[in-house]
Design an enzyme around this catalytic site. Sequence first.
Site, PDB file in Angstrom:
ATOM      1  N   GLN A 178       3.204   9.730   1.053  1.00 46.88           N
ATOM      2  CA  GLN A 178       4.484   9.182   1.130  1.00 46.88           C
ATOM      3  C   GLN A 178       5.402   9.443   0.075  1.00 46.88           C
ATOM      4  O   GLN A 178       6.441   9.147   0.175  1.00 46.88           O
ATOM      5  CB  GLN A 178       4.040   7.710   1.388  1.00 46.88           C
ATOM      6  CG  GLN A 178       3.580   7.276   2.485  1.00 46.88           C
ATOM      7  CD  GLN A 178       3.377   5.818   2.672  1.00 46.88           C
ATOM      8  OE1 GLN A 178       2.187   5.199   2.432  1.00 46.88           O
ATOM      9  NE2 GLN A 178       4.443   4.983   3.224  1.00 46.88           N
ATOM     10  N   HIS A 201      -2.328   7.266   7.130  1.00 46.32           N
ATOM     11  CA  HIS A 201      -1.474   8.168   6.472  1.00 46.32           C
ATOM     12  C   HIS A 201      -2.126   9.521   6.152  1.00 46.32           C
ATOM     13  O   HIS A 201      -1.567  10.661   6.112  1.00 46.32           O
ATOM     14  CB  HIS A 201      -0.682   7.499   5.351  1.00 46.32           C
ATOM     15  CG  HIS A 201       0.409   6.819   5.525  1.00 46.32           C
ATOM     16  ND1 HIS A 201       1.524   7.278   6.290  1.00 46.32           N
ATOM     17  CD2 HIS A 201       0.834   5.466   5.188  1.00 46.32           C
ATOM     18  CE1 HIS A 201       2.679   6.364   6.350  1.00 46.32           C
ATOM     19  NE2 HIS A 201       1.990   5.211   5.924  1.00 46.32           N
ATOM     20  N   HIS A 261      -4.143   1.446   7.804  1.00 49.84           N
ATOM     21  CA  HIS A 261      -2.713   1.968   7.811  1.00 49.84           C
ATOM     22  C   HIS A 261      -2.607   3.271   6.782  1.00 49.84           C
ATOM     23  O   HIS A 261      -2.375   4.053   6.873  1.00 49.84           O
ATOM     24  CB  HIS A 261      -1.920   1.006   7.606  1.00 49.84           C
ATOM     25  CG  HIS A 261      -0.351   1.572   7.167  1.00 49.84           C
ATOM     26  ND1 HIS A 261       0.394   1.187   8.257  1.00 49.84           N
ATOM     27  CD2 HIS A 261       0.385   2.326   6.274  1.00 49.84           C
ATOM     28  CE1 HIS A 261       1.682   1.813   7.946  1.00 49.84           C
ATOM     29  NE2 HIS A 261       1.413   2.306   6.835  1.00 49.84           N
ATOM     30  N   GLU A 262      -3.393   2.875   5.559  1.00 47.21           N
ATOM     31  CA  GLU A 262      -3.274   4.068   4.421  1.00 47.21           C
ATOM     32  C   GLU A 262      -4.215   5.190   5.097  1.00 47.21           C
ATOM     33  O   GLU A 262      -4.101   6.285   4.595  1.00 47.21           O
ATOM     34  CB  GLU A 262      -3.653   3.078   3.202  1.00 47.21           C
ATOM     35  CG  GLU A 262      -2.684   2.212   2.779  1.00 47.21           C
ATOM     36  CD  GLU A 262      -1.318   2.780   2.567  1.00 47.21           C
ATOM     37  OE1 GLU A 262      -0.817   3.890   2.634  1.00 47.21           O
ATOM     38  OE2 GLU A 262      -0.386   1.565   2.742  1.00 47.21           O
ATOM     39  N   GLY A 264       0.838  -1.255  -0.071  1.00 48.57           N
ATOM     40  CA  GLY A 264      -0.027  -0.019  -0.010  1.00 48.57           C
ATOM     41  C   GLY A 264       1.033   1.149  -0.191  1.00 48.57           C
ATOM     42  O   GLY A 264       1.984   1.162   0.529  1.00 48.57           O
ATOM     43  N   CYS A 322       6.180  -0.052   7.401  1.00 48.23           N
ATOM     44  CA  CYS A 322       5.916   1.001   6.399  1.00 48.23           C
ATOM     45  C   CYS A 322       6.949   1.766   5.444  1.00 48.23           C
ATOM     46  O   CYS A 322       8.011   1.566   5.696  1.00 48.23           O
ATOM     47  CB  CYS A 322       5.561   2.381   7.433  1.00 48.23           C
ATOM     48  SG  CYS A 322       5.182   4.026   6.547  1.00 48.23           S
ATOM     49  N   LEU A 323       6.663   1.818   4.356  1.00 49.03           N
ATOM     50  CA  LEU A 323       7.670   2.156   3.266  1.00 49.03           C
ATOM     51  C   LEU A 323       8.372   3.542   3.711  1.00 49.03           C
ATOM     52  O   LEU A 323       9.398   3.667   3.285  1.00 49.03           O
ATOM     53  CB  LEU A 323       6.942   2.305   1.986  1.00 49.03           C
ATOM     54  CG  LEU A 323       6.491   1.090   1.268  1.00 49.03           C
ATOM     55  CD1 LEU A 323       5.652   1.266   0.027  1.00 49.03           C
ATOM     56  CD2 LEU A 323       7.675  -0.014   1.209  1.00 49.03           C
TER      57      LEU A 323
END
Length: 181
Positions: free
Chosen positions: A61, A150, A146-147, A56, A104-105
């Site tokens: 991000q 963000h 999670h997204e 995701g 997380c990226l």
Amino acid sequence: MRNRPIPGSSGLIRAMSLYGDPVLHSPCEDVTDFGPALARLVEDMFATMYAAQGVGLAANQIGVPLKVFVYDCPDDDDVRHLGHLVNPKLVEVDGITVRGPEGCLSLPGLEAGTDRFDHAVVEGTDMDGAPLRVTGTGWFARCLQHECDHLGGTVYTDRLTGLRRTRAVRAARRAPWGPIG
């Protein structure tokens, strides 16, 4: 890794915003223009997510403070969920709360046990403005939550408490991509 095409895709790989970058800690704005720029953003987000080997990715991000995220994530039954959401709203969470490893990226190489609900429903639109309702369970429900976090300016480490939070923040400060401010 800035603006490189990914083979087999029309999207460009964009630079990742890392933990501590203000764009990750501020709420994103609603998308109001559903034109070609939004389609390009979604393509670039998929290319960036795949290049980073994620499941995701939220627009902030990659430094774009708009309410958009993409996903290619399995659920606990290994059913693949692939898509994007524009102006998503988390409208329902329920079921048991599960503490599971979450990464997380924007915090590459780090993860921590994070509590999430086992069921989530998100409503929004596609890039053309058509309404979407996405339901997830298990790992996919975790991804949706999670997204959405963000886009509200929350990173998963903000949900941690006590020793888990202390360890995660310390690891981020010591990471080779750090330090954070």
